[in-house]
Write an enzyme that holds these catalytic residues in place. Structure first.
Site, PDB file in Angstrom:
ATOM      1  CE  LYS A   1       4.289  -2.286   6.825  1.00 49.44           C
ATOM      2  NZ  LYS A   1       5.722  -2.121   6.480  1.00 49.44           N
TER       3      LYS A   1
ATOM      4  CB  SER B   1      -0.917   0.019   1.227  1.00 49.50           C
ATOM      5  OG  SER B   1      -0.148   0.006   2.422  1.00 49.50           O
ATOM      6  CE1 TYR B   2       3.715   1.549   4.235  1.00 47.95           C
ATOM      7  CE2 TYR B   2       6.013   1.010   3.855  1.00 47.95           C
ATOM      8  CZ  TYR B   2       4.948   1.144   4.711  1.00 47.95           C
ATOM      9  OH  TYR B   2       5.111   0.879   6.056  1.00 47.95           O
ATOM     10  N   GLY B   3       2.802   4.297  -1.268  1.00 45.19           N
ATOM     11  CA  GLY B   3       2.721   5.070  -2.504  1.00 45.19           C
ATOM     12  C   GLY B   3       1.317   5.629  -2.640  1.00 45.19           C
TER      13      GLY B   3
ATOM     14  N   GLY C   1       2.152   1.249  -4.694  1.00 41.99           N
ATOM     15  CA  GLY C   1       3.105   0.175  -4.978  1.00 41.99           C
ATOM     16  C   GLY C   1       4.478   0.662  -5.396  1.00 41.99           C
TER      17      GLY C   1
END
Length: 365
Positions: free
Chosen positions: A129, A93-95, A101
């Site tokens: 994660k 979920s980063y971004g 992504g």
């Protein structure tokens, strides 16, 4: 009253007789806590005593990411590798927005292009994660999420596959499905180990026991843990981890930057962090003074002292990095250790500070 090093000394000083001056005091040589190239066990894995977090890689809202930063991020990654760091934490979920992504994509690109890793890519431990999105309703969907992360990372197997948060507070029926998804990833060989993030004491014991019945060891538990987050719940989680052989990964070891000494009530960061800093920073004077005193005495920086405290507590901290300067500074947290007296000084000062870090909304009991 702020607790200083001299204050602690008054509690620990032992009165000696006049003859004591004739005695030679022998102090055995103590090796540093860790050097950067030394490794600690995390389940079946051997990882550096500190890893680096990549939350900022792709996050425009909170961290001001721009694609023009990619070269600097790659240099930071290479410097970390050259100095023995092999644990990198990320998430699917980063971004933000269209950059969802991006953190995984950048890590994959950097691993593939690294000259120092030719033929040794498996020495890098990627801990990613997987978000407990409401549409991930089957274990198969969770496995597909893992495969998608592997594609972005351009690797065949993850070091640690982690459940990003528990759904016990709002969708308890989804929880077991996600646990089964972790089991399936492990059994299919997509991950070398499994872990969790943002799990409180009760849920942590439940998932540990469930995975054990399925023959899957719980390798790690990632939680907000720092001098700003050292409350009763964190201590209980740490005890559970120690008793069950789970390695605690401490995220936000610098309190989103509040423990760096860079900020004050009149000097706040830009973006949403400023709102949080405005609430908490005014009450941190005792802790910041203690960090500054010890850092000056040791010839270290305040961030290095704060990170070293996390290591002394037996955790693996994962401070975020955005630049070569961040890597250089954070590496200075390794190769030495705070004394018990210094740790106490920091902990007393933290308790004197009326504000602590706001806990993650996804943290369960």
């Amino acid at each position: 009253m702020a607790f200083t090093l001299s204050t602690i000394k008054t509690f620990t000083n032992i009165n000696c007789s006049n003859n004591s001056s004739n005695l030679t005091t022998f102090k055995p040589f103590k090796l540093p806590l860790f050097w950067p190239w030394q490794k600690v066990k995390m389940g079946p894995l051997s990882v550096s005593p500190m890893g680096f977090g990549t939350w900022a890689w792709g996050n425009q809202l909170l961290w001001g990411y721009q694609t023009s930063m990619d070269d600097q991020l790659q240099q930071a990654f290479e410097l970390a590798l050259q100095n023995g760091i092999n644990l990198f934490d990320t998430a699917d979920s980063y971004g933000t927005g269209r950059l969802n992504g991006q953190s995984e994509r950048l890590l994959g690109k950097f691993i593939k292009e690294s000259q120092g890793l030719k033929g040794k890519q498996n020495e890098v431990v990627i801990a990613t994660k997987f978000a407990a999105y409401p549409w991930r309703l089957t274990s198969g969907q969770f496995v597909n999420a893992c495969r998608a992360s592997l594609d972005r990372l351009q690797i065949d197997q993850l070091g640690i596959g982690q459940l990003h948060w528990s759904t016990a507070n709002y969708a308890p029926l989804q929880e077991l499905v996600l646990w089964d998804g972790l089991v399936a990833m492990y059994e299919k060989g997509l991950v070398r180990a499994v872990g969790v993030s943002n799990y409180g004491p009760q849920q942590l014991m439940k998932i540990h026991d469930y995975l054990k019945t399925r023959g899957v060891p719980l390798c790690s538990a990632q939680v907000q843990f720092s001098l700003l987050s050292m409350g009763k719940e964190q201590q209980e989680i740490k005890s559970i981890c120690d008793e069950r052989g789970i390695r605690l990964i401490s995220y936000s070891p610098l309190g989103l930057g509040m423990l760096t000494g860079k900020y004050s009530s009149s000097k706040l960061p830009t973006g949403p962090r400023s709102l949080l800093f405005r609430q908490i920073l005014p009450g941190l004077e005792p802790l910041l003074l203690a960090l500054r005193e010890i850092s000056e005495k040791r010839g270290k920086t305040m961030p290095q002292v704060a990170i070293n405290w996390c290591i002394c507590k037996g955790t693996v901290p994962i401070p975020g990095i955005k630049s070569v300067r961040h890597v250089e500074d954070n590496l200075g947290a390794l190769g030495w250790r705070l004394t018990n007296e210094e740790q106490l000084q920091l902990e007393y000062a933290a308790k004197e500070s009326p504000k602590s870090m706001i806990q993650n909304i996804f943290q369960t009991r």
